[in-house]
Design an enzyme around this catalytic site. Structure first.
Site, PDB file in Angstrom:
ATOM      1  N   GLU A  47       0.867  -1.186   0.000  1.00 53.94           N
ATOM      2  CA  GLU A  47       0.000   0.000   0.000  1.00 53.94           C
ATOM      3  C   GLU A  47       0.903   1.236   0.000  1.00 53.94           C
ATOM      4  O   GLU A  47       1.998   1.219   0.590  1.00 53.94           O
ATOM      5  CB  GLU A  47      -0.841  -0.023   1.281  1.00 53.94           C
ATOM      6  CG  GLU A  47      -1.607   1.245   1.611  1.00 53.94           C
ATOM      7  CD  GLU A  47      -2.212   1.234   3.025  1.00 53.94           C
ATOM      8  OE1 GLU A  47      -1.652   0.571   3.929  1.00 53.94           O
ATOM      9  OE2 GLU A  47      -3.271   1.870   3.194  1.00 53.94           O
ATOM     10  N   ASN A 110      -7.032   6.226  -1.637  1.00 52.45           N
ATOM     11  CA  ASN A 110      -5.929   5.296  -1.336  1.00 52.45           C
ATOM     12  C   ASN A 110      -6.156   4.124  -2.285  1.00 52.45           C
ATOM     13  O   ASN A 110      -7.098   3.359  -2.097  1.00 52.45           O
ATOM     14  CB  ASN A 110      -5.995   4.858   0.138  1.00 52.45           C
ATOM     15  CG  ASN A 110      -4.797   4.029   0.537  1.00 52.45           C
ATOM     16  OD1 ASN A 110      -4.074   3.505  -0.320  1.00 52.45           O
ATOM     17  ND2 ASN A 110      -4.575   3.893   1.841  1.00 52.45           N
ATOM     18  N   LYS A 127      -9.537   2.145  -1.806  1.00 55.39           N
ATOM     19  CA  LYS A 127      -9.723   1.612  -0.448  1.00 55.39           C
ATOM     20  C   LYS A 127     -11.053   2.046   0.181  1.00 55.39           C
ATOM     21  O   LYS A 127     -11.386   3.242   0.182  1.00 55.39           O
ATOM     22  CB  LYS A 127      -8.566   2.069   0.439  1.00 55.39           C
ATOM     23  CG  LYS A 127      -8.541   1.452   1.834  1.00 55.39           C
ATOM     24  CD  LYS A 127      -7.256   1.855   2.544  1.00 55.39           C
ATOM     25  CE  LYS A 127      -7.134   1.221   3.926  1.00 55.39           C
ATOM     26  NZ  LYS A 127      -5.830   1.619   4.571  1.00 55.39           N
ATOM     27  N   GLU A 146      -6.095   8.683   7.639  1.00 59.61           N
ATOM     28  CA  GLU A 146      -6.634   8.225   6.351  1.00 59.61           C
ATOM     29  C   GLU A 146      -8.031   8.756   6.115  1.00 59.61           C
ATOM     30  O   GLU A 146      -8.389   9.071   4.970  1.00 59.61           O
ATOM     31  CB  GLU A 146      -6.623   6.693   6.286  1.00 59.61           C
ATOM     32  CG  GLU A 146      -5.215   6.116   6.244  1.00 59.61           C
ATOM     33  CD  GLU A 146      -5.221   4.643   5.876  1.00 59.61           C
ATOM     34  OE1 GLU A 146      -4.704   3.846   6.675  1.00 59.61           O
ATOM     35  OE2 GLU A 146      -5.725   4.297   4.797  1.00 59.61           O
ATOM     36  N   CYS A 172      -4.855  -3.028   2.976  1.00 53.68           N
ATOM     37  CA  CYS A 172      -4.579  -2.899   4.390  1.00 53.68           C
ATOM     38  C   CYS A 172      -5.744  -3.174   5.336  1.00 53.68           C
ATOM     39  O   CYS A 172      -6.112  -4.315   5.525  1.00 53.68           O
ATOM     40  CB  CYS A 172      -3.950  -1.541   4.673  1.00 53.68           C
ATOM     41  SG  CYS A 172      -2.987  -1.595   6.171  1.00 53.68           S
ATOM     42  N   ASN A 197       0.310  -1.036   5.272  1.00 61.34           N
ATOM     43  CA  ASN A 197       1.243  -0.286   6.125  1.00 61.34           C
ATOM     44  C   ASN A 197       0.622  -0.343   7.525  1.00 61.34           C
ATOM     45  O   ASN A 197      -0.322   0.419   7.789  1.00 61.34           O
ATOM     46  CB  ASN A 197       1.345   1.180   5.721  1.00 61.34           C
ATOM     47  CG  ASN A 197       2.061   1.454   4.406  1.00 61.34           C
ATOM     48  OD1 ASN A 197       2.648   2.498   4.211  1.00 61.34           O
ATOM     49  ND2 ASN A 197       1.999   0.544   3.455  1.00 61.34           N
TER      50      ASN A 197
HETATM   51  N1  ING Z   1      -3.180   0.371   8.660  1.00 64.62           N
HETATM   52  C1  ING Z   1      -3.703  -0.279   9.797  1.00 64.62           C
HETATM   53  C2  ING Z   1      -4.240  -1.679   9.485  1.00 64.62           C
HETATM   54  O1  ING Z   1      -5.418  -1.922   9.404  1.00 64.62           O
HETATM   55  C3  ING Z   1      -4.796   0.194  11.877  1.00 64.62           C
HETATM   56  C4  ING Z   1      -4.749   0.554  10.447  1.00 64.62           C
HETATM   57  C5  ING Z   1      -4.005   0.870  12.767  1.00 64.62           C
HETATM   58  C6  ING Z   1      -5.632  -0.809  12.331  1.00 64.62           C
HETATM   59  C7  ING Z   1      -4.038   0.567  14.119  1.00 64.62           C
HETATM   60  C8  ING Z   1      -5.673  -1.120  13.683  1.00 64.62           C
HETATM   61  C9  ING Z   1      -4.886  -0.440  14.577  1.00 64.62           C
HETATM   62  O2  ING Z   1      -3.393  -2.559   9.347  1.00 64.62           O
HETATM   63  C10 ING Z   1      -3.829   0.748   7.504  1.00 64.62           C
HETATM   64  N2  ING Z   1      -3.101   1.477   6.631  1.00 64.62           N
HETATM   65  O3  ING Z   1      -4.993   0.460   7.266  1.00 64.62           O
END
Ligand code: ING
Length: 311
Positions: A47, A110, A127, A146, A172, A197
């Protein structure tokens, strides 16, 4: 004749704020060559694979924010990826920040694209499950904006015919939502490509570090099995200007087993030979949707957004 596809997942190590696109594209080209040398015909990148994970930063100046977006794909910086794809006969999935004009208005997504072995874009995904928040969290160690910087994808979860397979994409956080894979499963998906990420720290609630990797693998293994599909997941990993992202890039079989996974947190290619018919028995038996699903009992899934306790 069994359908076999040698595929690769190309994990990226950190991309720092100071790293320009040409340097990143050079790394991506090297990873493509490594995947090709291993016999792969399809390689999955992460991503937002062209820049640092900029949603970790609070920005208010739109010009500053838009520096992280691509206005055209391919553009001058990314054209070499498409040229090499054609030269090597190696298709790819690439995640990036898309800035586009639709009906005279600017939109920011995204996004990921699916590029075939001729270097042509055959699919695009924007996304849908945008995690994080849209306002500044002053007490958080970093932001996860995001919801501020991107719009929710407007093209749904589609599949495309590529590499003699039915291929879908997500990005992601999408991998944590079973709906993502089930919508593609109901379209007969055989390979789901995704980039991610994932910060090593959950800013929303403190949790043990090991859970980041556990939840990542749990999500892709469960969804692979429950939809009888291969899942190819590529991380951007390591410390980007000191902010940690997990690795754990993996190729997961329709049985839910991990066929290959990265060991480090830098640029790394792993490959596997996908038996594209391996998921057939799962789709014919355990997860024969036509035979076993009872959609008359699933109404709440599409009619109710949040959970509601009524007892
Ligand atoms: N990153 C994370 C993921 O779902 C996240 C978002 C952050 C989820 C912290 C849970 C806790 O892997 C992205 N870019 O979606």
């Amino acid at each position: 004749m069994p359908r076999k596809l040698k595929a690769a997942v190309a994990q990226l190590g950190p991309i720092h704020l100071a790293d320009g696109r040409p340097a990143v594209v050079k790394r991506l080209l090297a990873l493509m060559r490594e995947a090709h040398a291993a016999g792969a015909r399809f390689v999955v990148f992460p991503e937002l694979a062209l820049t640092t994970f900029f949603p970790r930063y609070w920005m208010t100046d739109q010009n500053e924010i838009d520096r992280f977006f691509e206005r055209e794909m391919p553009g001058p910086d990314t054209q070499p990826l498409f040229d090499l794809a054609r030269e090597l006969g190696l298709g790819f999935y690439l995640g990036y920040a898309e800035l586009t004009q639709e009906k005279g208005e600017l939109h920011r997504y995204n996004t990921s694209i699916l590029v075939d072995a001729d270097g042509r874009i055959v699919g695009r995904y924007r996304k849908i499950h945008l995690p994080g928040h849209s306002e500044h969290l002053p007490d958080a160690p970093f932001q996860h904006l995001e919801k501020r910087y991107f719009e929710v994808g407007n093209e749904g979860f589609k599949v495309w015919r590529a590499f003699d397979a039915v291929v879908g994409m997500c990005i992601c956080n999408d991998r944590r939502w079973p709906e993502t894979f089930r919508v593609m499963g109901l379209q007969g998906v055989e390979i789901v490509a995704l980039g991610y990420n994932t910060p090593t720290e959950n800013i929303h609630h403190p949790e043990p570090l090991h859970l980041r990797m556990f939840h990542h693998l749990l999500a892709i293994q469960a969804n692979a099995y429950q939809n009888g599909t291969w899942v190819l997941a590529a991380a951007k990993a390591g410390k980007e200007d000191g902010f940690g992202l997990i690795g754990g890039s993996a190729i997961v079989a329709p049985t839910g087993e991990i066929a290959a996974r990265t060991l480090g947190e830098d640029d790394e290619v792993v490959t596997a030979t996908l038996d594209l018919d391996l998921g057939d028995y799962i789709k014919r038996t355990m997860f024969n949707f036509e035979k076993h699903r009872r959609i008359e009992h699933y109404r709440l899934i599409t009619e109710r957004t949040g959970a509601k306790v009524e007892v």
